[in-house]
Design an enzyme around this catalytic site. Structure first.
Site, PDB file in Angstrom:
ATOM      1  CE  LYS A   1      24.561  83.094  67.495  1.00 19.13           C
ATOM      2  NZ  LYS A   1      25.765  83.856  67.777  1.00 19.13           N
TER       3      LYS A   1
ATOM      4  CG  ASP B   1      31.977  85.096  72.214  1.00 23.68           C
ATOM      5  OD1 ASP B   1      31.150  84.196  72.477  1.00 23.68           O
ATOM      6  OD2 ASP B   1      31.761  85.995  71.367  1.00 23.68           O
TER       7      ASP B   1
ATOM      8  CD1 TRP C   1      30.827  85.844  65.508  1.00 20.30           C
ATOM      9  CD2 TRP C   1      29.971  87.721  66.386  1.00 20.30           C
ATOM     10  NE1 TRP C   1      29.534  85.984  65.052  1.00 20.30           N
ATOM     11  CE2 TRP C   1      28.990  87.116  65.568  1.00 20.30           C
ATOM     12  CE3 TRP C   1      29.664  88.921  67.041  1.00 20.30           C
ATOM     13  CZ2 TRP C   1      27.713  87.667  65.403  1.00 20.30           C
ATOM     14  CZ3 TRP C   1      28.392  89.476  66.867  1.00 20.30           C
ATOM     15  CH2 TRP C   1      27.435  88.845  66.055  1.00 20.30           C
TER      16      TRP C   1
HETATM   17  C1  LIG Z   1      26.067  85.318  67.791  1.00 19.91           C
HETATM   18  C2  LIG Z   1      27.359  85.629  68.412  1.00 19.91           C
HETATM   19  C3  LIG Z   1      27.545  86.811  69.151  1.00 19.91           C
HETATM   20  C4  LIG Z   1      26.458  87.832  69.330  1.00 19.91           C
HETATM   21  O1  LIG Z   1      25.376  87.317  70.008  1.00 19.91           O
HETATM   22  P1  LIG Z   1      24.131  88.267  70.400  1.00 19.91           P
HETATM   23  O2  LIG Z   1      23.267  87.366  71.195  1.00 19.91           O
HETATM   24  O3  LIG Z   1      23.495  88.706  69.116  1.00 19.91           O
HETATM   25  O4  LIG Z   1      24.651  89.392  71.172  1.00 19.91           O
HETATM   26  C5  LIG Z   1      28.787  87.026  69.712  1.00 19.91           C
HETATM   27  N1  LIG Z   1      29.777  86.143  69.578  1.00 19.91           N
HETATM   28  C6  LIG Z   1      29.635  84.992  68.875  1.00 19.91           C
HETATM   29  C7  LIG Z   1      30.776  84.056  68.760  1.00 19.91           C
HETATM   30  C8  LIG Z   1      28.420  84.706  68.274  1.00 19.91           C
HETATM   31  O5  LIG Z   1      28.268  83.587  67.572  1.00 19.91           O
END
Ligand SMILES: *Cc1c(COP(=O)(O)O)cnc(C)c1O
Length: 376
Positions: free
Chosen positions: A212, A188, A104
């Site tokens: 998540k 993030d 990511w």
């Molecule tokens: C799932 C995830 C993303 C991407 O999320 P989207 O909603 O599909 O854009 C980015 N960073 C992390 C850490 C994630 O777990």
């Protein structure tokens, strides 16, 4: 019908109590005679829902007053572009640094390169030896003192929980101690958001896709210190200029209203559990249970350096990968869903987010023991 144990990395399990509440309120929210989905985002009912979600999030994470909290669309992937479009020219340098610890953060880095001079501050992209143990690439976190943060950079970005690799930052560094006192930290936090207390004041900006650990897909939470607003690049779409979204309290244009409502219910559920400090204790108990089981058998293995193992996403491999298909088929039959690892790494992954009770972890371990007994 019994609910299966859902180990999906996202969209993922939601608290059953939240789903029931949403079902009860589906046709008539609080005597309004309407579903939340049917309400105007400018009406007083939805404004109340949105304000409460924000207030509850502020309480849960002790978010300081000088931060704006907004609900956006586009997921963390869109934020990978929205962040540099808003912040990279914060100090007129169009430069930013990225810490790479897995898939990511690498994606974030690649996307940001389109917007300026973007460099790698540190990366766990090769094997290393830590505490006498050989660690493979992407299974460890570079020490903050080894990061190369350029003092002129607008921000340094990290992914505080790598959902695929199962690597989690224990804490976030103070950038002043790294010789970059004016550089902001951008995080993030998608896949461990609300799983533990976070020191929001260490970061200039934190973003998290809700699906998540915080709600359904379609909502992205952004927490941003307000003094960073107003420096967006001219190419930044106005709906993605944080200054506009913060000013309009998430309703610069139509926000994802139902998703915000659901996220608000998850926040209320968390408050009723005792907040993030209490859920953190539950998460530690679940993660300890699973990792100590994995460490006690050679039939399965988690490759991540022990001090940075994720409490949320637990990847593991079978010693004999030819048994993977049988493992997954049996798991499904036993009501243990979505254990297949990400396609880029293979093996298995158990995501054990806030809403997955410890009974689910126990059920997984007993299935794994039984599978090992039959195939070991
Ligand atoms: C799932 C995830 C993303 C991407 O999320 P989207 O909603 O599909 O854009 C980015 N960073 C992390 C850490 C994630 O777990």
């Amino acid at each position: 019908m019994a609910r299966p144990w859902n180990f999906s990395a996202g969209p993922s399990v939601l608290p059953e109590a939240v789903l029931k509440r949403a079902a009860e309120e589906m046709l008539d929210w609080h005597g309004s005679g309407m579903s939340v989905m049917e309400m105007s985002h400018r009406g007083k009912q939805f404004i109340q829902i949105c304000d409460e979600a924000e207030a509850d999030l502020r309480t849960l994470l002790s978010i300081p007053e000088e931060y704006g909290v907004v609900f956006m669309q586009g997921g963390a992937t869109a934020e990978n572009a929205i962040v540099p479009m808003n912040l990279i020219n914060l100090r007129g340098t169009k430069s930013a640094d990225y810490v790479l610890t897995g898939q990511w953060s690498r994606k974030s880095f690649k996307e940001a390169q389109r917007y300026g001079d973007v460099q790698v501050a540190a990366a766990s992209d090769s094997a290393t030896v830590l505490g006498g143990v050989e660690q493979a690439a992407w299974t460890w976190v570079p020490q903050a003192r080894d990061w190369h943060v350029r003092p002129e950079s607008a921000y340094v970005h990290l992914c505080s929980n790598e959902t695929i690799g199962g690597v989690e930052f224990v804490d976030w560094p103070e950038l002043a101690s790294l010789g970059a006192p004016d550089t902001e930290l951008v995080v993030d936090a998608s896949s461990h958001f609300l799983s533990r207390p976070m020191d929001v004041s260490r970061a200039g900006l934190i973003y998290a896709g809700a699906q998540k650990n915080a709600g359904p897909a379609g909502v992205t939470v952004v927490i941003v210190r307000k003094d960073l607003l107003g420096h967006a690049l001219p190419i930044c779409p106005s709906a993605f200029d944080y200054a506009n979204v913060v000013e309009a309290r998430s309703s610069f244009n139509t926000p994802p209203t139902y998703g915000i409502y659901m996220l608000g219910l998850v926040c209320k559920w968390l408050l009723a559990q005792g907040g993030v400090a209490a859920i953190e204790q539950a998460n530690i108990a679940k993660a300890d249970l699973l990792y100590s089981y994995l460490d006690g058998t050679s039939f399965y293995r988690n490759p991540v350096e022990k001090s940075v193992r994720s409490r949320m996403n637990v990847p593991f491999v079978l010693r004999d990968a030819s048994l993977d298909a049988a493992f997954l088929a049996g798991a499904q039959e036993a009501g243990l869903m979505q254990l297949k690892g990400h396609k880029s790494v293979g093996g298995m992954r158990a995501s054990i987010y806030n809403a997955l009770p410890i009974e689910g972890v126990r059920a997984l371990i007993s299935y794994m023991q039984e599978f090992e007994r039959r195939h070991g």
